[in-house]
Design a protein around this motif. Structure first.
Motif, PDB file in Angstrom:
ATOM      1  N   ALA A 193       1.249  -1.061  -0.091  1.00 42.47           N
ATOM      2  CA  ALA A 193      -0.135   0.017   0.182  1.00 42.47           C
ATOM      3  C   ALA A 193       0.444   0.808  -0.551  1.00 42.47           C
ATOM      4  O   ALA A 193       0.423   2.051  -1.222  1.00 42.47           O
ATOM      5  N   GLU A 194       2.070   1.229   1.364  1.00 44.25           N
ATOM      6  CA  GLU A 194       3.284   2.249   1.089  1.00 44.25           C
ATOM      7  C   GLU A 194       3.378   2.505  -0.634  1.00 44.25           C
ATOM      8  O   GLU A 194       3.569   4.092  -0.866  1.00 44.25           O
ATOM      9  N   LEU A 195       3.653   1.733  -1.162  1.00 41.11           N
ATOM     10  CA  LEU A 195       4.524   1.636  -2.463  1.00 41.11           C
ATOM     11  C   LEU A 195       3.713   1.939  -3.104  1.00 41.11           C
ATOM     12  O   LEU A 195       4.133   2.798  -3.819  1.00 41.11           O
ATOM     13  N   HIS A 196       2.592   1.411  -3.513  1.00 41.29           N
ATOM     14  CA  HIS A 196       0.775   2.665  -4.133  1.00 41.29           C
ATOM     15  C   HIS A 196       1.186   3.644  -3.636  1.00 41.29           C
ATOM     16  O   HIS A 196       1.017   4.736  -5.154  1.00 41.29           O
ATOM     17  N   ASP A 197       1.133   3.994  -2.782  1.00 37.80           N
ATOM     18  CA  ASP A 197       1.200   5.570  -2.990  1.00 37.80           C
ATOM     19  C   ASP A 197       2.444   6.378  -3.188  1.00 37.80           C
ATOM     20  O   ASP A 197       1.946   7.345  -3.984  1.00 37.80           O
ATOM     21  N   MET A 198       3.487   6.314  -3.080  1.00 38.84           N
ATOM     22  CA  MET A 198       4.788   6.406  -3.321  1.00 38.84           C
ATOM     23  C   MET A 198       5.162   6.606  -5.401  1.00 38.84           C
ATOM     24  O   MET A 198       4.402   7.379  -5.775  1.00 38.84           O
ATOM     25  N   LEU A 199       4.413   5.108  -5.790  1.00 41.12           N
ATOM     26  CA  LEU A 199       3.931   5.226  -6.887  1.00 41.12           C
ATOM     27  C   LEU A 199       3.225   6.487  -7.649  1.00 41.12           C
ATOM     28  O   LEU A 199       3.424   7.408  -8.695  1.00 41.12           O
ATOM     29  N   ALA A 200       2.039   6.546  -6.698  1.00 38.73           N
ATOM     30  CA  ALA A 200       0.752   7.698  -7.158  1.00 38.73           C
ATOM     31  C   ALA A 200       1.351   9.384  -7.196  1.00 38.73           C
ATOM     32  O   ALA A 200       1.248  10.247  -7.837  1.00 38.73           O
ATOM     33  N   GLU A 201       2.456   9.480  -6.314  1.00 39.67           N
ATOM     34  CA  GLU A 201       3.074  10.617  -6.156  1.00 39.67           C
ATOM     35  C   GLU A 201       4.495  10.556  -6.748  1.00 39.67           C
ATOM     36  O   GLU A 201       4.335  11.653  -7.943  1.00 39.67           O
ATOM     37  N   ILE A 202       4.768   9.775  -7.685  1.00 39.39           N
ATOM     38  CA  ILE A 202       5.679  10.538  -9.039  1.00 39.39           C
ATOM     39  C   ILE A 202       5.500  10.189  -9.940  1.00 39.39           C
ATOM     40  O   ILE A 202       6.312  10.173 -11.794  1.00 39.39           O
ATOM     41  N   GLU A 203       3.935   9.102 -10.769  1.00 40.20           N
ATOM     42  CA  GLU A 203       3.801   8.919 -11.855  1.00 40.20           C
ATOM     43  C   GLU A 203       3.270  10.197 -13.205  1.00 40.20           C
ATOM     44  O   GLU A 203       2.894  11.035 -12.349  1.00 40.20           O
TER      45      GLU A 203
END
Length: 173
Positions: A62-72
């Motif tokens: 879930a944290e990885l998904h949030d990180m990806l959402a931040e930089i996509e």
């Protein structure tokens, strides 16, 4: 030696911080570049978790998904650009977020699973726990873990020894 105003100490602290920042950014760049197969400062979004974990960060899915959402990108392309990854990852590392679990905490987790206090887990037990509970492991992840965890002679997971393999020195970055 610091002068009366403390200027030299302040400069040393700034130099140390600048050096730490440069070291961190070099590690991020080196890790990113390994997966930048086209040498165009982009990586496949599916590789980002591997890059982040190679930097001794252990975010949940879930944290990885949030990180990806931040930089996509606004319109997802399937690729992450270095210019967006670097500042996000620098901040994560400077703040020491997503630190790996210490050895004693990993050992306690295995002991909770070892309800009979045998000192080991069977392949079947570990596979059940890791594929049916919490953040489930994929078949590939399970095979990789078992490849490192299983004692080849006894055919079980001697988790006290395996815990040492899993533990990451927090300052290894």
């Amino acid at each position: 030696m610091a002068n009366e105003s403390g200027t030299e100490d302040t400069n040393n602290n700034k130099d140390n911080a600048d050096s730490l920042l440069a070291d961190i950014q070099k590690k991020i760049t080196d890790a990113f570049d390994i997966f930048d197969h086209e040498s165009n400062k982009t990586v496949d979004v599916r590789e980002v978790g591997t890059i982040i974990r190679s930097l001794n960060c252990c975010p949940s899915e879930a944290e990885l998904h949030d990180m990806l959402a931040e930089i996509e990108e606004e319109e997802p392309t399937g690729y992450i650009r270095f210019e967006k990854f670097l500042p996000m990852m620098t901040k994560v590392l400077m703040e020491r977020r997503y630190k790996p679990s210490p050895e004693d905490q990993i050992l306690k987790a295995f002991q909770v699973l070892d309800t009979d206090m045998k000192g080991y887990l069977t392949v079947e037990e570990l596979t059940k726990y890791m594929t049916e509970e919490g953040e489930k492991f994929s078949k590939d992840e399970m095979e990789e873990m078992l490849g490192l965890a299983v004692d080849r002679i006894k055919g079980t997971i001697l988790y006290k020894e395996y815990t040492r393999v899993m533990a990451v020195d927090e300052y290894a970055l």
